[in-house]
Structure formats: structure tokens, C-alpha cells
Design an enzyme around this catalytic site. Structure first.
Site, mmCIF file in Angstrom:
data_model
loop_
_atom_site.group_PDB
_atom_site.id
_atom_site.type_symbol
_atom_site.label_atom_id
_atom_site.label_comp_id
_atom_site.label_asym_id
_atom_site.label_seq_id
_atom_site.Cartn_x
_atom_site.Cartn_y
_atom_site.Cartn_z
ATOM 1 N N ASP A 129 22.526 -4.217 8.490
ATOM 2 C CA ASP A 129 23.036 -2.980 9.061
ATOM 3 C C ASP A 129 24.164 -2.497 8.145
ATOM 4 O OD1 ASP A 129 23.576 -0.808 10.646
ATOM 5 O OD2 ASP A 129 23.632 -1.915 12.530
HETATM 6 C C1 BGC Z 1 23.482 1.600 12.873
HETATM 7 C C2 BGC Z 1 22.031 1.450 12.473
HETATM 8 C C3 BGC Z 1 21.655 2.560 11.535
HETATM 9 C C4 BGC Z 1 22.571 2.533 10.340
HETATM 10 C C5 BGC Z 1 22.263 3.594 9.291
HETATM 11 C C6 BGC Z 1 24.406 1.789 11.689
HETATM 12 O O1 BGC Z 1 25.651 2.223 12.101
HETATM 13 O O2 BGC Z 1 23.885 0.483 13.635
HETATM 14 O O3 BGC Z 1 21.210 1.457 13.615
HETATM 15 O O4 BGC Z 1 20.302 2.444 11.164
HETATM 16 O O5 BGC Z 1 23.892 2.745 10.781
HETATM 17 O O6 BGC Z 1 22.612 4.855 9.713
#
Ligand code: BGC
Length: 747
Positions: free
Chosen positions: A280
Site C-alpha cells: 500500500d
Molecule cells: C489506499 C489504497 C490505495 C492507495 C493508492 C492508499 O491510501 O489505502 O487502497 O489503492 O492509497 O491510491
């Protein structure tokens, strides 16, 4: 020279299995031969790559400028996108262009958002209990993403609803591992049908947003395997995602993205996952521990504190701290997914003209209508009588549109935000109202009536309007989003008072809820009807009006329990809320696998609305339950009769209760089927039960063990009805049986 020779040896080896012509066809790039299997192709391509090329593939950039860190997106990345990874063009390996895509093609904040079709919330899709709807929504997103030039979609959120206050519940599939896993898996399958990669996320136990990057989740392995991991496992099996995104939080002391047990043991070894683990955004904390624990790609730099998988990884590989074989494995996994899901053979090319926005709007509308849950319908006030003369529409920005959830999943609609003044305007905002006005859709259906609107800011004025009207439609909204949780389960902004005032003025009040998840309803006895419309997507106003007027018969059922109060929850106060002084805090999931309705059953608690609940404009009778065991598999069949006057859909739910052994809770959902039944007609339904849903996980042997004994098989319309001693049921006898970690019979 040596490197060329290596390719030709590998190519020859492959050609021996598949015929020389195939390998030769690929013009010296045997991995481009689509007739080889993905594993062979990936191995061949890795063999042709230099160290620096390999390192590029495991290092992801944010596809957006980041002012506070003074960084720019790579030029090749799509503007305001989530991620970008350099491919190896000389070898025919394309760049990876990533977008968030759980509900539609999202954009990172900024002035150049792309507009796309927004599905209703994930919770709404789960509430359809219809895998075909979930698949079609996924296929729609996949097609739009491809047309925008994205080939990796950050979708597939299936964190279990352990807490109804979690700000991201709207993105996920609810509280039950079977339902959530199946529905999210079907959506992943739909996305990948468009030859792009989808993720499954967030692995694992990112079940609250408060302190998400630091909190430590404590749970024992057995409970984990039977709850959160089971939902992920079922979604993985159903959807076959090319990538899995590891979570921010720690699990039993180790961060999700350097958790050897979860990544190497559970995901890769036990489940046999062949694709790649991406982090993540900002979830990496090290180079050597992360790489050796199973993280294959760092995402979204500069979100992390350091570029762990940049130069430090090179140094670690050159020194043998991260074995060369491990780096090759990381790259092979990325390539495997790219080959398997068509990313190499069918390169994406931006082609916006090809998007059929009208057809896609219809997909979103159908999903919304299929998932709206009619919670209460006193005196059958709904569907609305088309001859009604005076209608009051109150609150919820219903004159302008419908609510969307906040954070990275936010899809920007054509036409822009219908309420741009709402705050916060920046992350995790903007608070978005999709310009699909329920008021306008209602007015269009009542050309001869007076349909008056009050914005609800003055409860006394709203009550006056209600008093003068034949029927009142109150819209209530709850904005939830990424990075924060709800303080409690009450509707915000004094909307409970507004509804109470309106209902006191006119009992013919219908409440339409646009919420991220469960809310409490102190006014419930005073109103006639309640429709839970979740976040209904970019065509939400039309979708709601269609259900209110009976053009679509509601058939959604709750994918999560609506508690009567926070005191019924395993954690009456949310751990760490709103922010802890020492941010490294712990959440103890003492309820184990008894999540949602299982917890309520275990503790004998009566919720406001049970899991599985949902009314229709017609009525159904379920009967004829037969249950039996064939070749060790439990099957159940039943009849659903439409005893009312309108065509409609019912969700038959099969629960199982052990009679001679104990599970984490008295009953589990073991199967479900949504059936479409004409008035007066009957439909036969059948389910067969996954043995994991009849077993306890044994961590020592990594097997699922079914205990010998009697089991009650129950046919019911919701979890509370299943607990009723008068529910339709049959007792079956199961012999002791052991299944492997994936629920397959042991040979
Ligand atoms: C989120 C993810 C997301 C990623 C990219 C993170 O803050 O937890 O679910 O895919 O950002 O935007």
C-alpha cells in the site's frame, strides 16, 4: 554474449515442450509467444533482464506530483494517477499504469481529474448478493480503465466489517467471509476479463482507519483464518487477482508489508499465489526484511520514508542480503501476472471514444437498484402512489445529487461536484455529491403533482412542509471516507432531529439513507418506511427514484448487521479514536472469528436490523428444504414461492448450526442464492457448502477439521430468522473429515 546464449538455451528448452516453431515465431523474444504458459514466459523474460531492469520493475512511483515532498510524477505516468512502474520496452514489457478502481476509475486529487462512471459503494454491491451484478460492474470498470490507458487496477477491497464505524466500510464487502469473498471475487474477475490486472486488498486486517499505519492488530491464527483471511482467500479463489496489496497496519507485531507469515506462508505457500505483492502507498518500512518477507514491489514513492526498493535494494542484492534468487522471484511474479492477464499481449492504449458511457451508466444504475435495501415499509407506503398530489422532499442535497465516499477510491463524475462548497475540499475530500438529483428524478415521475423541496437546515420549516404534504421523503447522508472513522453510529449534522421533527408532523414519512454503512435510527418507530440506498453511484438519483416508484422492486439484503447501539459492539469505543498519543497502539480482536451477526448470536444481542435483512414490494415463502451429504459435501435445496402480486427477487440464505460441537458462534452463513420469481410462481434453489464453512481451522496442521456430529441446516431470510427455533430446518449427520488449507479433501 553470455546473456544472449542464456536466452537461446532457455528458448530451446521451452521449444522442446511446445514445438520449435512457436518459440521461433516470437522473433528472438520467446517470452512474447502467447502460446507458452505464463510461468514459462516469465522465467524466459527474467532470464533476459539486466539487474537494473529487474530493479525498475519492483519500484513504483506515485502518478501524481507531491507538493510537500517536492516530487513530480514520472512524465510517462498518467496525470493524477495512483501509480507508475517502468517496464522494459526493449523486451516488450510495458510500463504499469495504476489507478484506484474499487468503484470506478478514480483520480488523485488536483485540477486535472478524469471523469468516469461510478458504481455504487462496494457495500451496495455486496448487498445485491448477486455475483453477476458484481462481475458486470467489474467488467465496466475494467473497460473504462483500459480506455484511459491503465493496466493495473487497485480494486478488490475485502476487509471484513469488524467495526461499523470504519470509514472505509463503504469500499468493502461487509461482515461475512463467504458473502464478501464471493462478491468481491466476482468483481475482480469482471475487471480482469478486460485484460488488465486487479489487486486484492488490503492484506490483512486493515479493519479500521484510526491509526492505520501504526496500529498492531492482535488476533490468533485460527480466528484469522476463519474470518478476515477466509474472506480474502475466497475472493482470491473466485477472482484470481494478479496482485495482492499488503496493508498498512501491523498484525501480531509485524507490518503487513513485511509479514513473513502472512505473505510467504499464508498467501504464497498455503494459497499458492503466483502473482505479486505490492505495498500500500506508504506501507513499506524496510528493504531487507520486507523483500525477504515476501513484498515484491514498493508502491507509490515518495509515500514511504525512504526508497527502500531503489538503490538500497540493489546494494542488498549485490551483497547477498537479499538473495539474487529472491529478486528474480519478485520480478517473475510481476511478469507472471502481466502475461497471465493479458497486459503484455493486449497493451492498453488510451481510446476514450470507445467508452459507451450510456451503457456504463445503466450498469451502475442496475447495481444500485439491486443493492438498495428496503429496511421497513409500514402500511406499504412504498412504492409511491403515482396519483399522489403533494410530495415533500427534504434534506440530503436531494435537489442536487447523491453522496459518494471519500478517499483514494473517489471517482469524479461527468458534470463535476454538485456541492463544491462542502468541506473538506482536500484529502480525504472533496466531499462529493454526484450530480444525479433524486428531486429531479421524482419530479419527472410526477408531472402533475406539487413536489416541494426543503434543504432541511431549518427543521421547523421542514416540518411545516411535511404537514402540508401527502407524503414526505427525507434524505439523510453520512459522509465516510479513507483515513478516518466515525465517532459513533449516529447520523451527523443533527439529521436525527430533523427526521424526528418531520415524522412528528407527518407519519407518512419515508427515510432514504445514503450512508457508508450501518447507522442507528432513534426515529425508526415514528416513520413509515426506510430505504438504505448506501452511496448509490453516479446515477444514484435515478436509481433511488426508480425504486421509490416501484419501477425496480428492491431486492438488496444487508451485508452487515445494523446494531441498535454502539454498546453492542465487541469494542463499544473504537480503539485509538480519534487519535492516540502514543501512536503505536494495539487493537485486540478478542471476538476472534465471531464477527458481525456471529457476535450478536453468540452474545444473544438483538440488533436494529439483522444481517441478511431486506424487504420487497412482493412477498415470498420459502419451503421444501432438503439437505443431504453426497461424497462428503453438504447440499441443500429449497423452494422459493412469490406469494405476492409483483415480480421480485429473494435471497435464500442457508445457515448451518453445529449441534454436537462448538464453533466461534452458534451459526454461520453457509450458502446463498438470489432468485427471480414471477408472482404466483415458485423457483427451485440449491447450494452446496464449502467444507471450510463446516470446519474449524487447525493451525498446527494447517488443515480444516469437520467434527463428527449432527448439524442443523436452516433456510432463512436473514440471520435473526435463522436463530428462530421455528425456522425451516433439517438435521444432517457429518462424519469427521479433514481438508487441506484450501478446503480440498486430503488424499
Ligand atoms: C489506499 C489504497 C490505495 C492507495 C493508492 C492508499 O491510501 O489505502 O487502497 O489503492 O492509497 O491510491
Amino acid at each position: 554474449m553470455r546473456f544472449k546464449k542464456q536466452i537461446s538455451i532457455l528458448a530451446a528448452a521451452v521449444a522442446m515442450c511446445y514445438g520449435c516453431a512457436l518459440a521461433a515465431d516470437a522473433g528472438g523474444q520467446p517470452w512474447m509467444n502467447a502460446r507458452l504458459d505464463p510461468a514459462q514466459r516469465a522465467t524466459l523474460a527474467v532470464g533476459a533482464m539486466t539487474l537494473d531492469e529487474k530493479l525498475k520493475l519492483v519500484y513504483g512511483y506515485l502518478g501524481n506530483d507531491m507538493e510537500n515532498k517536492k516530487t513530480k510524477r514520472p512524465e510517462e505516468a498518467h496525470i493524477q494517477s495512483a501509480g507508475f512502474i517502468y517496464g522494459v520496452p526493449r523486451l516488450g514489457i510495458p510500463h504499469l499504469r495504476e489507478t484506484d478502481a474499487g468503484l470506478g476509475v478514480a483520480s488523485q486529487g488536483g485540477p486535472n481529474v478524469r471523469t468516469a462512471t461510478a458504481l455504487p459503494s462496494g457495500l451496495n454491491t455486496a448487498a445485491t448478493w448477486d455475483m453477476k451484478t458484481a462481475y458486470e460492474g467489474g467488467a465496466m470498470i475494467g473497460a473504462e480503465a483500459r480506455a484511459y490507458g491503465f493496466n493495473v487496477l487497485l480494486a478488490g477491497g475485502v476487509n471484513l466489517m469488524r467495526d461499523p464505524r470504519n470509514g472505509r466500510n463503504f469500499e468493502y464487502g461487509g461482515e461475512d467471509p463467504l458473502l464478501a469473498g464471493k462478491m468481491v471475487g466476482a468483481q475482480i474477475k469482471g475487471i480482469q476479463s478486460r485484460r488488465v490486472v486487479s489487486t486484492l486488498k488490503h492484506f490483512a486486517l486493515n479493519d479500521q482507519e484510526t491509526g492505520r499505519t501504526t496500529l498492531n492488530v492482535k488476533i490468533d491464527d485460527q480466528a484469522n483464518r476463519m474470518s478476515d483471511l477466509l474472506a480474502l482467500q475466497i475472493a482470491y479463489e473466485e477472482g484470481n487477482p494478479g496482485s495482492v496489496m499488503c496493508a498498512y497496519n501491523r498484525i501480531n507485531g509485524e507490518y503487513g508489508c513485511e509479514n513473513n507469515y502472512l505473505l510467504n506462508e499464508v498467501l504464497k505457500k498455503d494459497w499458492g499465489f503466483k502473482g505479486w505483492v505490492m505495498s500500500d502507498w506508504g506501507a513499506v518500512h524496510s528493504t531487507i526484511p520486507a523483500a525477504n518477507a515476501g513484498l515484491d514491489q514498493q508502491s507509490g514513492m515518495p509515500f514511504d520514508l525512504a526508497d527502500y526498493f531503489g538503490p538500497p535494494l540493489k546494494e542488498a542484492v549485490l551483497n547477498g542480503w537479499v538473495p539474487q534468487a529472491r529478486l528474480d522471484d519478485m520480478v517473475r511474479r510481476i511478469l507472471h501476472a502481466m502475461f497471465e492477464h493479458g497486459v503484455v499481449d493486449h497493451p492498453v492504449k488510451p481510446a476514450l471514444d470507445g467508452i459507451d458511457f450510456k451503457a456504463n451508466a445503466a450498469v451502475s444504475l442496475k447495481d444500485a437498484q439491486e443493492g438498495m435495501v428496503l429496511l421497513k415499509n409500514g402500511a406499504n407506503l412504498l412504492p409511491l402512489n403515482p396519483a399522489v398530489k403533494r410530495v415533500a422532499v427534504i434534506g440530503g442535497y436531494a435537489d442536487r445529487g447523491v453522496m459518494a465516499g471519500g478517499g483514494s477510491s473517489l471517482v469524479y463524475p461527468a458534470g463535476g461536484n454538485a456541492a463544491p462548497e462542502l468541506t473538506p475540499k482536500t484529502w480525504p475530500g472533496p466531499v462529493m455529491i454526484y450530480p444525479s438529483s433524486p428531486l429531479k428524478a421524482i419530479q419527472a415521475r410526477l408531472p402533475k403533482a406539487v413536489v416541494a423541496y426543503s434543504d432541511g437546515t431549518d427543521p421547523a420549516a421542514a416540518a411545516r412542509l411535511a404537514r402540508e404534504s401527502d407524503v414526505v421523503l427525507v434524505f439523510a447522508t453520512q459522509w465516510t471516507g479513507e483515513g478516518f472513522d466515525m465517532p459513533n453510529l449516529s447520523l451527523p449534522n443533527k439529521q436525527d432531529e430533523l427526521i424526528a421533527a418531520v415524522a412528528a408532523a407527518n407519519a407518512k414519512t419515508v427515510v432514504v439513507l445514503e450512508t457508508g454503512g450501518p447507522v442507528t435510527m432513534p426515529w425508526l418507530p415514528k416513520v413509515s418506511s426506510v430505504l438504505e440506498a448506501w452511496y448509490p453511484g453516479s446515477n444514484g438519483g435515478e436509481a433511488i427514484a426508480g425504486v421509490l416508484f416501484g419501477e425496480a422492486n428492491p431486492s438488496g439484503h444487508l451485508p452487515a448487521t445494523f446494531p441498535a447501539s454502539e454498546s453492542q459492539l465487541p469494542r463499544p469505543a473504537l480503539d485509538g479514536y480519534p487519535e492516540v498519543a502514543d501512536k503505536r497502539f494495539e487493537v485486540n480482536y478478542h471476538e476472534g472469528a465471531a464477527v458481525g451477526y456471529k457476535w450478536f448470536d453468540l452474545k444473544g444481542l438483538k440488533p436494529l436490523f439483522p444481517f441478511g435483512h431486506g424487504l420487497s414490494y412482493t412477498e415470498f415463502a420459502m419451503s421444501g428444504l432438503e439437505a443431504g451429504v453426497k461424497n462428503g459435501v453438504l447440499h441443500a435445496s429449497f423452494t422459493v414461492k412469490n406469494t405476492g402480486k409483483l415480480a421480485g427477487k429473494e435471497v435464500a440464505q442457508v445457515y448451518v448450526a453445529p449441534l454436537n460441537t462448538r464453533w466461534e458462534a452458534p451459526r454461520r452463513l453457509a450458502g446463498f442464492q438470489k432468485v427471480d420469481v414471477k408472482p404466483g410462481a415458485s423457483v427451485q434453489g440449491a447450494v452446496s457448502v464449502d467444507p471450510r464453512l463446516l470446519a474449524m481451522f487447525d493451525s498446527a496442521s494447517r488443515t480444516w477439521k469437520v467434527a463428527k456430529g449432527d448439524y442443523k441446516v436452516i433456510l432463512a431470510a436473514d440471520a435473526a430468522a435463522a436463530a428462530d427455533s421455528k425456522a425451516v430446518s433439517k438435521v444432517v449427520h457429518l462424519e469427521a473429515a479433514v481438508y487441506d488449507v484450501n478446503g480440498k479433501p486430503l488424499k
